[in-house]
Scaffold this motif. Structure first.
Motif, PDB file in Angstrom:
ATOM      1  N   UNK A 158       0.808  -1.215   0.000  1.00 34.09           N
ATOM      2  CA  UNK A 158       0.000   0.000   0.000  1.00 34.09           C
ATOM      3  C   UNK A 158       0.847   1.274   0.000  1.00 34.09           C
ATOM      4  N   UNK A 159       2.093   1.186   0.513  1.00 31.00           N
ATOM      5  CA  UNK A 159       2.955   2.360   0.540  1.00 31.00           C
ATOM      6  C   UNK A 159       4.052   2.292  -0.511  1.00 31.00           C
ATOM      7  N   UNK A 160       3.852   1.410  -1.496  1.00 34.02           N
ATOM      8  CA  UNK A 160       4.891   1.178  -2.502  1.00 34.02           C
ATOM      9  C   UNK A 160       4.332   1.453  -3.889  1.00 34.02           C
ATOM     10  N   UNK A 161       5.052   2.197  -4.682  1.00 32.13           N
ATOM     11  CA  UNK A 161       4.661   2.466  -6.059  1.00 32.13           C
ATOM     12  C   UNK A 161       5.316   1.440  -6.973  1.00 32.13           C
ATOM     13  N   UNK A 162       4.503   0.663  -7.658  1.00 33.70           N
ATOM     14  CA  UNK A 162       5.024  -0.405  -8.514  1.00 33.70           C
ATOM     15  C   UNK A 162       5.205   0.098  -9.941  1.00 33.70           C
ATOM     16  N   UNK A 163       6.248  -0.365 -10.583  1.00 30.32           N
ATOM     17  CA  UNK A 163       6.466  -0.046 -11.983  1.00 30.32           C
ATOM     18  C   UNK A 163       5.463  -0.836 -12.840  1.00 30.32           C
ATOM     19  N   UNK A 164       5.243  -0.392 -14.038  1.00 29.99           N
ATOM     20  CA  UNK A 164       4.275  -1.068 -14.904  1.00 29.99           C
ATOM     21  C   UNK A 164       4.695  -2.499 -15.226  1.00 29.99           C
ATOM     22  N   UNK A 165       5.969  -2.734 -15.320  1.00 29.80           N
ATOM     23  CA  UNK A 165       6.430  -4.067 -15.689  1.00 29.80           C
ATOM     24  C   UNK A 165       6.897  -4.873 -14.482  1.00 29.80           C
ATOM     25  N   UNK A 166       6.464  -4.506 -13.295  1.00 35.17           N
ATOM     26  CA  UNK A 166       6.922  -5.179 -12.085  1.00 35.17           C
ATOM     27  C   UNK A 166       6.122  -6.458 -11.868  1.00 35.17           C
ATOM     28  N   UNK A 167       6.815  -7.525 -11.530  1.00 36.64           N
ATOM     29  CA  UNK A 167       6.168  -8.800 -11.266  1.00 36.64           C
ATOM     30  C   UNK A 167       6.742  -9.405  -9.996  1.00 36.64           C
ATOM     31  N   UNK A 168       6.006 -10.348  -9.417  1.00 35.07           N
ATOM     32  CA  UNK A 168       6.514 -11.028  -8.237  1.00 35.07           C
ATOM     33  C   UNK A 168       7.653 -11.957  -8.623  1.00 35.07           C
ATOM     34  N   UNK A 169       8.442 -12.345  -7.628  1.00 36.88           N
ATOM     35  CA  UNK A 169       9.561 -13.258  -7.890  1.00 36.88           C
ATOM     36  C   UNK A 169       9.062 -14.597  -8.408  1.00 36.88           C
ATOM     37  N   UNK A 170       7.855 -15.004  -7.968  1.00 35.58           N
ATOM     38  CA  UNK A 170       7.298 -16.275  -8.428  1.00 35.58           C
ATOM     39  C   UNK A 170       6.986 -16.243  -9.916  1.00 35.58           C
ATOM     40  N   UNK A 171       6.381 -15.137 -10.368  1.00 37.12           N
ATOM     41  CA  UNK A 171       6.080 -14.992 -11.790  1.00 37.12           C
ATOM     42  C   UNK A 171       7.382 -14.874 -12.583  1.00 37.12           C
ATOM     43  N   UNK A 172       8.357 -14.161 -12.022  1.00 39.47           N
ATOM     44  CA  UNK A 172       9.650 -14.031 -12.695  1.00 39.47           C
ATOM     45  C   UNK A 172      10.294 -15.401 -12.892  1.00 39.47           C
ATOM     46  N   UNK A 173      10.207 -16.243 -11.878  1.00 47.27           N
ATOM     47  CA  UNK A 173      10.742 -17.603 -11.992  1.00 47.27           C
ATOM     48  C   UNK A 173      10.071 -18.348 -13.143  1.00 47.27           C
ATOM     49  N   UNK A 174       8.760 -18.232 -13.217  1.00 47.86           N
ATOM     50  CA  UNK A 174       8.005 -18.918 -14.260  1.00 47.86           C
ATOM     51  C   UNK A 174       8.406 -18.401 -15.639  1.00 47.86           C
ATOM     52  N   UNK A 175       8.597 -17.093 -15.749  1.00 47.16           N
ATOM     53  CA  UNK A 175       8.981 -16.497 -17.032  1.00 47.16           C
ATOM     54  C   UNK A 175      10.383 -16.909 -17.438  1.00 47.16           C
ATOM     55  N   UNK A 176      11.289 -16.976 -16.472  1.00 47.97           N
ATOM     56  CA  UNK A 176      12.657 -17.400 -16.756  1.00 47.97           C
ATOM     57  C   UNK A 176      12.666 -18.823 -17.314  1.00 47.97           C
ATOM     58  N   UNK A 177      11.887 -19.712 -16.693  1.00 52.07           N
ATOM     59  CA  UNK A 177      11.843 -21.097 -17.152  1.00 52.07           C
ATOM     60  C   UNK A 177      11.176 -21.192 -18.513  1.00 52.07           C
ATOM     61  N   UNK A 178      10.152 -20.374 -18.743  1.00 51.74           N
ATOM     62  CA  UNK A 178       9.542 -20.321 -20.076  1.00 51.74           C
ATOM     63  C   UNK A 178      10.580 -19.946 -21.125  1.00 51.74           C
ATOM     64  N   UNK A 179      11.399 -18.960 -20.806  1.00 53.76           N
ATOM     65  CA  UNK A 179      12.434 -18.523 -21.745  1.00 53.76           C
ATOM     66  C   UNK A 179      13.448 -19.642 -22.004  1.00 53.76           C
ATOM     67  N   UNK A 180      13.853 -20.345 -20.954  1.00 52.99           N
ATOM     68  CA  UNK A 180      14.782 -21.457 -21.130  1.00 52.99           C
ATOM     69  C   UNK A 180      14.166 -22.560 -21.976  1.00 52.99           C
ATOM     70  N   UNK A 181      12.889 -22.820 -21.765  1.00 52.70           N
ATOM     71  CA  UNK A 181      12.180 -23.826 -22.555  1.00 52.70           C
ATOM     72  C   UNK A 181      12.173 -23.447 -24.027  1.00 52.70           C
ATOM     73  N   UNK A 182      11.813 -22.210 -24.329  1.00 55.33           N
ATOM     74  CA  UNK A 182      11.753 -21.766 -25.713  1.00 55.33           C
ATOM     75  C   UNK A 182      13.119 -21.869 -26.401  1.00 55.33           C
ATOM     76  N   UNK A 183      14.164 -21.471 -25.687  1.00 55.23           N
ATOM     77  CA  UNK A 183      15.496 -21.511 -26.287  1.00 55.23           C
ATOM     78  C   UNK A 183      15.970 -22.942 -26.512  1.00 55.23           C
ATOM     79  N   UNK A 184      15.624 -23.833 -25.602  1.00 48.87           N
ATOM     80  CA  UNK A 184      16.115 -25.211 -25.696  1.00 48.87           C
ATOM     81  C   UNK A 184      15.478 -25.972 -26.849  1.00 48.87           C
TER      82      UNK A 184
END
Length: 297
Positions: A63-89
């Motif tokens: 509530x006291x934090x201003x989030x950037x438009x592209x800000x995501x939780x660490x959990x979502x970031x983990x999922x996105x990182x693995x998606x990227x590794x999957x696509x590259x592999x």
């Protein structure tokens, strides 16, 4: 960071509260402004109640934090990182790369459904306990979602079952390269079990392993709340030699708490303890998880 917990088949009333919480986080991340992450099935697995509960929790914490438009939780970031590794592999630019994908402890993973028409994967295998597998299929059928023909779901307890034998019986080719994904899984096992599980993964040239491991710093932060959710962490696994895989080389290690990874502003929720300096260090310097990618030699 909370990983999917699968429920034993013998439970009278399966409890998917943790799994739905994870799916709710991914669903909210999928709908956040400016975020390239998109996972429509997460909302189906989570349900409206879990999504609203998660939205209120996030709102109260930030509530006291201003989030950037592209800000995501660490959990979502983990999922996105693995998606990227999957696509590259498995991309067409890697003609000799893996064309089989095995997801161990699949939980509410939706990669096979999301990427079946986009990636040159011959066969997808999801392995988890029977209860979450049944629930997942029920949700998809109710919503009119048809599984891809090349997806096989295998009900198996990784604590006691032989997943390699189960794969062979289900049509997996043991001579072909395979991508193994272990997301949000190993830290619920003992260090000894993780060592045995990773050693049991077959090694065929050009195969890859992607595994997420929680950081000790995050485990300690959760312990301050009296939450002892995980049985092991990166430091314990490294000390035990679990992350030195025979016939596999480490390609890369990524941290979910680092900002601007893949163009994302990844944040860690501020904990309500410690001095302002501790809070600052936690927000900017304490990693949540490591995602490690290995390739067979």
């Amino acid at each position: 960071v909370v990983a999917i917990i699968s429920v034993a088949a013998g439970d009278d009333v399966p409890d998917f509260s943790c799994a739905t919480s994870v799916a709710a986080t991914r669903a909210l991340g999928s709908n956040s402004p400016g975020n390239p992450y998109h996972e429509p099935l997460a909302a189906l697995f989570a349900g409206d109640d879990a999504i609203e509960k998660k939205r209120q929790q996030i709102s109260a914490r930030n509530k006291d934090k201003t989030a950037c438009r592209n800000e995501v939780s660490a959990m979502v970031a983990r999922h996105m990182i693995i998606d990227k590794m999957l696509h590259r592999a498995v991309s067409l630019s890697e003609p000799h790369g893996p064309r089989q994908v095995v997801i161990l402890g699949a939980g509410f993973d939706s990669r096979a459904n999301r990427f079946a028409t986009h990636l040159p994967v011959n066969k997808w295998f999801e392995i988890d306990l029977p209860a979450p597998q049944i629930y997942k299929q029920q949700v998809l059928r109710k919503s009119g979602v048809v599984d891809p023909e090349n997806l096989v779901r295998l009900p198996l307890d990784l604590n006691s079952g032989d997943f390699v034998k189960a794969l062979e019986e289900a049509g997996w080719d043991p001579t072909a390269p395979t991508l193994y994904i272990l997301e949000g899984l190993v830290y619920y096992f003992s260090t000894e079990k993780v060592v045995a599980l990773l050693k049991s993964i077959p090694c065929v040239p050009r195969s890859r392993i992607v595994v997420s491991v929680v950081e000790r710093s995050l485990q300690r932060a959760f312990a301050r709340y009296g939450i002892d959710a995980w049985s092991t962490n990166y430091e314990l696994l490294r000390s035990a030699g679990a992350l030195r895989l025979k016939n596999y080389k480490l390609r890369q290690t990524l941290l979910t708490a680092l900002p601007n990874r893949f163009g994302l502003g990844v944040f860690v929720t501020r904990p309500p303890f410690g001095t302002w300096w501790i809070r600052l260090m936690y927000n900017f310097h304490v990693p949540c998880e490591r995602v490690l990618e290995y390739e067979a030699i």
